[in-house]
Design an enzyme around this catalytic site. Structure first.
Site, short mmCIF file in Angstrom:
data_model
loop_
_atom_site.label_atom_id
_atom_site.label_comp_id
_atom_site.label_asym_id
_atom_site.label_seq_id
_atom_site.Cartn_x
_atom_site.Cartn_y
_atom_site.Cartn_z
N THR A 158 -6.05 -8.42 7.36
CA THR A 158 -5.71 -9.22 8.55
C THR A 158 -6.79 -9.13 9.63
OG1 THR A 158 -4.40 -7.36 9.32
CG2 THR A 158 -3.22 -9.14 8.21
N GLY A 165 -6.72 -14.83 2.51
CA GLY A 165 -6.69 -15.12 3.93
C GLY A 165 -6.35 -16.58 4.18
N CYS A 221 -6.62 -1.37 6.94
CA CYS A 221 -5.41 -1.65 7.70
C CYS A 221 -5.69 -1.50 9.20
CB CYS A 221 -4.27 -0.73 7.31
SG CYS A 221 -2.78 -1.14 8.21
N SER A 261 0.83 -1.21 0.00
CA SER A 261 0.00 0.00 0.00
C SER A 261 0.86 1.26 0.00
CB SER A 261 -0.92 0.02 1.22
OG SER A 261 -1.83 -1.05 1.15
C1 LIG Z 1 3.55 -8.38 6.58
C2 LIG Z 1 2.21 -8.05 6.00
C3 LIG Z 1 1.97 -6.77 5.47
C4 LIG Z 1 0.73 -6.44 4.93
N1 LIG Z 1 0.55 -5.19 4.39
C5 LIG Z 1 -0.63 -4.89 3.79
C6 LIG Z 1 -0.81 -3.64 3.12
O1 LIG Z 1 0.09 -2.81 3.07
N2 LIG Z 1 -2.02 -3.38 2.55
C7 LIG Z 1 -3.06 -4.29 2.56
O2 LIG Z 1 -4.12 -4.02 2.00
N3 LIG Z 1 -2.90 -5.49 3.18
C8 LIG Z 1 -1.73 -5.81 3.78
N4 LIG Z 1 -1.58 -7.06 4.38
C9 LIG Z 1 -2.69 -8.02 4.39
C10 LIG Z 1 -2.58 -9.04 3.27
O3 LIG Z 1 -2.64 -8.42 2.00
C11 LIG Z 1 -3.69 -10.09 3.37
O4 LIG Z 1 -4.93 -9.46 3.21
C12 LIG Z 1 -3.70 -10.82 4.71
O5 LIG Z 1 -2.39 -11.05 5.16
C13 LIG Z 1 -4.46 -12.15 4.67
O6 LIG Z 1 -3.91 -13.04 3.72
P1 LIG Z 1 -2.81 -14.17 4.07
O7 LIG Z 1 -3.31 -14.95 5.24
O8 LIG Z 1 -2.70 -15.00 2.81
O9 LIG Z 1 -1.56 -13.43 4.36
C14 LIG Z 1 -0.33 -7.40 4.93
C15 LIG Z 1 -0.09 -8.68 5.47
C16 LIG Z 1 1.15 -9.02 6.00
C17 LIG Z 1 1.36 -10.39 6.55
#
Ligand SMILES: Cc1cc2nc3c(=O)[nH]c(=O)nc-3n(C[C@H](O)[C@H](O)[C@H](O)COP(=O)(O)O)c2cc1C
Ligand SMILES: Cc1cc2nc3c(=O)[nH]c(=O)nc-3n(C[C@H](O)[C@H](O)[C@H](O)COP(=O)(O)OP(=O)(O)OC[C@H]3O[C@@H](n4cnc5c(N)ncnc54)[C@H](O)[C@@H]3O)c2cc1C
Ligand code: FES
Lengths: 266, 318
Positions: B204, B255, B140, B57
């Protein structure tokens, strides 16, 4: 999976006016070149290479350069730190005649490497580079090991850089491999002059997660991560990096020229 | 586990998926904030088999993010509070331009702001770039100290931002939603009515907290952080299922997806595309290739010609 663990400082050694070694008692599983993330949970966590590991303890050696290293530098025996790792790639341990070239506070991780090299039957020669006699690190520790050590001081009556010392050795001797750690411009100059010799470098990039997920430490143009595929990179990889010796990314991810960005290397 | 292979096995399935006028090679997506900080990191994921990659982002100006620790590994997933570190939109779009010179794999630029006006300004900037899609990070959980509660908490706020951006953007718009709401379907509907072209769910979960019992302090410098990884998959699957019944626009299901079975689960829940984020932590970016291959095998085994043909769960199951 490496765990996070909270440990008291078991021992502190004064290495130079602004460098100290902190030891912790814990049977950390780690290889030379790997690093740990250390925090006091008071608003910072930073990567540090292991300067030694084995026999139920491990240590890091740090230079005081900013707010967090100042807190580590001033810490006392018994102070608690949250530590996770060991992370990242490690040096491949050769068994032949090997040359190790270190500069500044990147010298200590080469000490841990020497232990493993000697255990593997290698014949190490170490070029220990520093700005001044004052700043020279681990000279006595290397002396205690069965290896050849050459110190290179930039402000001695006969100034000698680590790179020049190494190149002289390379001209007159046959080595099977080269290991190097230090300021990036030093590494860049070394590898542009080392012919066909196989080498491995310990490189630094801005690290946040240390586990390959945040993207802070990625290297152009391969998109590999200094915290997972690095910090030790083999020649074949380094040769493909367009940013090495040129730029790196800072804590926001913006590109900054390498020489303007010094960490433990000043 | 399906142990019996049906006799009518097919051979000609494809992973190709249409998404907002784009023809994607696979339905797999690199979600925002996981890697994606540099052109090379986006490129590596595209080359490994992501059909769409998303940048971390971006904000109007540079942010260094929270000090460390920004992540803590837990037995039940990863907790993070990176704090939207990014070099600012101009720099991010420069990386996107370099990315574009190397590949045609579509890229979405994720943006974050604290007001509809700033979101609209970001949207204008991204519309003038080689990016294919614009994603609004409305969810976020890690910057509430600075910006207040996540924007996706309220359908009205979401509608206001999406409407402002729709007016300014010339690119298709994805609204990224938070699971940390009582009624995610209401938020999704508000986004759709205000003009969103797609939804991405979920960001998250939580936020949560891990306390160090020796130091007596939270491990994350931010105190709390968002949970991701396998632990949140059931929550994500249900959120996608609920949204799929409530909106007509396509959904990126994100997710806890770790393998092709998880990806298929997301498709059945109603996702058009599937994000793979935290799983890359242990699986590496090669995971895109692995999941793609196994998803293709699944499609062939079930005789579904492509991912969009996977039958969705009936509405009665929420
Ligand atoms: C280290 C980290 C940084 C993240 N930064 C962002 C971000 O900048 N913008 C955003 O929309 N989601 C961000 N997320 C969320 C992820 O895009 C995703 O929606 C979330 O982690 C769930 O998916 P996952 O379980 O496959 O990781 C971040 C997740 C992690 C783990
Ligand atoms: C793999 C690796 C191993 C390292 N090993 C050692 C070591 O053995 N001994 C040692 O003294 N130092 C080592 N460093 C550098 C050490 O991490 C920095 O000196 C420390 O982070 C500085 O923090 P500060 O708050 O004191 O200073 P700051 O004022 O915050 O930073 C000073 C300089 O340190 C560097 N730095 C700051 N934060 C980070 C970060 N998160 N990741 C990488 N670099 C950073 C930057 O170049 C910055 O300009 C290593 C770095 C890396 C990446
Ligand atoms: S420090 Fe996060 S990917 Fe390397």
């Amino acid at each position: 999976m490496p765990e996070r663990i909270t440990l008291p400082i078991a021992d502190i050694a004064e290495e130079s006016p602004d460098v100290r070694t902190l030891s912790f008692t814990h049977p950390l599983a780690a290889e030379p070149g790997q690093f740990v993330m250390i925090s006091d949970l008071k608003g910072d966590e930073k990567p540090f290479s292991l300067s030694d590991c084995g026999g139920g303890s491990f240590s890091i050696t740090l230079r005081r350069v900013g707010p967090f290293t100042r807190r580590l530098f001033d810490a006392r025996r018994g102070d608690l730190f949250s530590i996770r790792g060991a992370y990242g790639s490690s040096f491949f341990v050769h068994s032949g005649r090997v040359l190790l070239v270190g500069g500044g506070c990147a010298v200590p991780p080469l000490f841990f490497l020497c232990r493993r090299l000697l255990a593997a039957g290698a014949e190490p020669t170490v070029v220990n580079g520093a700005r001044s006699a004052d700043a020279l690190l681990f000279e006595r520790r290397f002396q205690a090991l069965p290896l050849h050590q050459l110190t290179a001081l930039e402000d001695a009556p006969e100034p000698l850089t680590a790179v020049d010392a190494a190149l002289r050795l390379l001209q007159n001797n046959r080595f099977d491999a080269l290991y190097a750690a230090g300021p990036e411009m030093m590494l860049a100059s070394l590898i542009s002059n080392c012919g066909a010799l196989d080498y491995q470098l310990l490189i630094e990039r801005y690290m946040k997660c240390g586990i390959g997920i945040c993207g802070s430490c990625t290297l152009d143009p391969l998109g590999i991560r200094a915290c997972v595929e690095g910090p030790v990179l083999p020649r074949a990889t380094v040769e493909q990096l367009t940013e090495f010796g040129v730029y790196r990314r800072n804590s926001s991810g913006a590109r900054v020229p390498v020489n303007a960005r010094r960490s433990c290397e000043q | 586990m399906v142990t019996k292979i049906p006799s009518g096995e097919c051979m000609d399935a494809t992973l190709r998926t249409r998404f907002l006028e784009l023809d994607l090679a696979t339905p797999l997506v690199l979600p925002a904030g996981v890697l994606g900080t540099s052109f090379s990191s986006l490129l590596a994921c595209a080359r490994c088999g992501a059909g769409l990659v998303t940048t971390k982002s971006a904000t109007l100006t540079e942010r260094t993010g929270h000090p460390g620790p920004v992540v803590v590994e837990t037995p039940a997933g990863l907790l993070n509070a990176v704090g939207i570190s990014n070099p600012g939109i101009a720099e991010v779009l420069r990386e996107v331009a370099v990315y574009r010179r190397h590949t045609a794999v579509p890229v979405a630029v994720s943006v974050f702001a604290d007001s509809p006006a700033d979101f609209a300004e970001l949207a204008r900037r991204v519309s003038d770039s080689p990016a294919d899609l614009l994603e609004l990070n409305l969810s976020c959980p890690n910057v509430s100290g600075e910006f207040g509660a996540p924007l996706a908490g309220s359908p009205d706020t979401v509608a206001a931002i999406v409407a402002a951006v729709k007016h300014a953007a010339r690119l298709p718009l994805i609204a990224k939603l938070s699971p940390n709401v009582t009624d995610i379907a209401a938020v999704g509907r508000a986004a759709e009515q205000a003009g969103a072209d797609a939804l991405c769910a979920i960001n998250t979960l939580g936020p949560g907290m891990v306390i160090d019992t020796e130091l007596g302090l939270p491990v994350l410098s931010n105190g709390s952080g968002g949970l991701s990884g396998a632990a949140i998959r059931p929550v994500a699957v249900r959120a996608v299922h609920q949204l799929a019944q409530s909106v007509g626009i396509p959904i990126i299901g994100v997710g806890g997806v770790c393998n092709a079975v998880d990806a298929a689960e997301m498709l059945i829940a109603g996702a058009r595309l599937v994000g793979v984020g935290t799983a890359l932590w242990s699986g590496g970016i090669e995971l895109f290739g692995d999941i793609g291959r196994n998803l293709l095998a699944y499609l062939n085994r079930r005789c579904y010609p492509d991912p969009a043909a996977v039958p969705r769960l009936e509405p009665s199951h929420a």
